[in-house]
Design a protein around this motif. Structure first.
Motif, mmCIF file in Angstrom:
data_model
loop_
_atom_site.group_PDB
_atom_site.id
_atom_site.type_symbol
_atom_site.label_atom_id
_atom_site.label_comp_id
_atom_site.label_asym_id
_atom_site.label_seq_id
_atom_site.Cartn_x
_atom_site.Cartn_y
_atom_site.Cartn_z
ATOM 1 N N TRP A 21 0.825 -1.213 0.000
ATOM 2 C CA TRP A 21 0.000 0.000 0.000
ATOM 3 C C TRP A 21 0.857 1.260 0.000
ATOM 4 O O TRP A 21 0.550 2.240 -0.670
ATOM 5 N N GLU A 22 1.973 1.226 0.718
ATOM 6 C CA GLU A 22 2.845 2.390 0.842
ATOM 7 C C GLU A 22 3.511 2.757 -0.483
ATOM 8 O O GLU A 22 3.979 3.893 -0.647
ATOM 9 N N HIS A 25 0.822 5.856 -4.977
ATOM 10 C CA HIS A 25 1.113 7.283 -4.903
ATOM 11 C C HIS A 25 0.487 7.892 -3.652
ATOM 12 O O HIS A 25 -0.709 7.738 -3.405
ATOM 13 N N PRO A 26 1.285 8.600 -2.836
ATOM 14 C CA PRO A 26 0.768 9.131 -1.564
ATOM 15 C C PRO A 26 -0.371 10.133 -1.731
ATOM 16 O O PRO A 26 -1.249 10.219 -0.866
ATOM 17 N N VAL A 27 -0.373 10.888 -2.824
ATOM 18 C CA VAL A 27 -1.451 11.854 -3.036
ATOM 19 C C VAL A 27 -2.781 11.131 -3.235
ATOM 20 O O VAL A 27 -3.820 11.568 -2.731
ATOM 21 N N ARG A 29 -3.465 8.044 -2.081
ATOM 22 C CA ARG A 29 -3.808 7.421 -0.794
ATOM 23 C C ARG A 29 -4.464 8.438 0.136
ATOM 24 O O ARG A 29 -5.439 8.125 0.825
ATOM 25 N N GLU A 30 -3.931 9.645 0.135
ATOM 26 C CA GLU A 30 -4.514 10.692 0.972
ATOM 27 C C GLU A 30 -5.910 11.079 0.482
ATOM 28 O O GLU A 30 -6.815 11.327 1.279
ATOM 29 N N GLN A 31 -6.096 11.096 -0.843
ATOM 30 C CA GLN A 31 -7.376 11.486 -1.419
ATOM 31 C C GLN A 31 -8.503 10.548 -0.993
ATOM 32 O O GLN A 31 -9.619 10.981 -0.719
ATOM 33 N N ASP A 33 -8.499 8.456 1.622
ATOM 34 C CA ASP A 33 -8.541 8.141 3.049
ATOM 35 C C ASP A 33 -9.890 8.555 3.631
ATOM 36 O O ASP A 33 -10.324 9.696 3.494
ATOM 37 N N TRP A 61 -7.737 -2.521 -0.386
ATOM 38 C CA TRP A 61 -8.963 -1.945 0.173
ATOM 39 C C TRP A 61 -10.050 -3.023 0.231
ATOM 40 O O TRP A 61 -11.048 -2.959 -0.487
#
Length: 223
Positions: A21-22, A25-27, A29-31, A33, A61
């Motif tokens: 999961w890490e 892309h962090p953007v 993942r943040e979107q 969340d 997920w």
């Protein structure tokens, strides 16, 4: 009694271990969340990148599995191969226990351009998104696609706004859609190697090896 995972589900779980999961892309993942219960429309051609995408969403997920919609647009440009792609995607959706949507491009021009094929595909995805009242459309673009797109737009003389795309999270104002690209920080070869290690097959589009379209020429001759 919990059912034993089938071959595709086992491949998804293994791929999730190889691409954790890490690594997405962090953007993106943040979107997502804390996302609500809206469905996720996932564009799947049957190629390596989109197959990896749907498997990773299923793996990372698990609470969203009943909300996933696999959307496959059949361009119908390669005869039996195109129909085989559609059947492959349908079997994949069935094995993962998720919703399957497809459409064949029945009114395609005699000699379609890359742009016209893209518009037809996006129109289909928008139709699916509206039907399921979804908000996000997921695509399997990766790091190599960024380089190809950048070079293509430089060749066309695009301005700075055009050169910035594709983005991990991108709003399509004219379609009321947000497009998510969680694989943008992964290279194509790494994705394929992980799929192979996970035992997950994919469909190869023979037309990708031709120089007919600009993206193919840029991929093979420049990138």
């Amino acid at each position: 009694m919990t059912a034993r995972p089938n071959r595709w589900q086992q491949a998804a779980q293994k791929l999730g271990e190889l691409i954790p999961w890490e690594d997405l892309h962090p953007v993106v993942r943040e979107q997502v969340d804390g996302a609500g219960r809206r469905k996720w429309v996932v564009a799947v051609s049957g190629g390596a990148d989109s197959v990896a995408l749907i498997l990773l969403l299923w793996a990372h997920w698990p609470q969203r599995r009943d909300r996933l919609v696999l959307a496959h647009f059949d361009h119908g440009l390669r005869g039996r191969s195109s129909r085989a792609d559609a059947r492959f995607c349908e079997r994949l959706a069935l094995a993962l226990g998720i919703t399957f949507e497809t459409r064949r491009w029945t009114n395609a021009p005699a000699d379609p351009s890359e742009a016209s094929a893209r518009v037809a595909r996006l129109d289909f995805l928008e139709t699916v998104r509206r039907r399921h009242r979804a908000f996000w459309v997921w695509t399997g673009h990766h790091a190599d696609d960024v380089a190809e797109t950048l070079l293509m737009r430089i060749a066309r003389g695009s301005g700075t706004a055009g050169l910035a795309a594709p983005r991990p999270v991108q709003a399509e104002a004219n379609r009321n859609t947000i497009r998510l690209r969680p694989l943008l920080n992964l290279r194509s070869e790494a994705i394929r190697q992980a799929l192979t290690a996970a035992g997950a097959p994919w469909r190869e589009d023979a037309s990708n090896a031709s120089g007919r379209f600009q993206r193919n020429r840029m991929r093979h001759d420049v990138v």
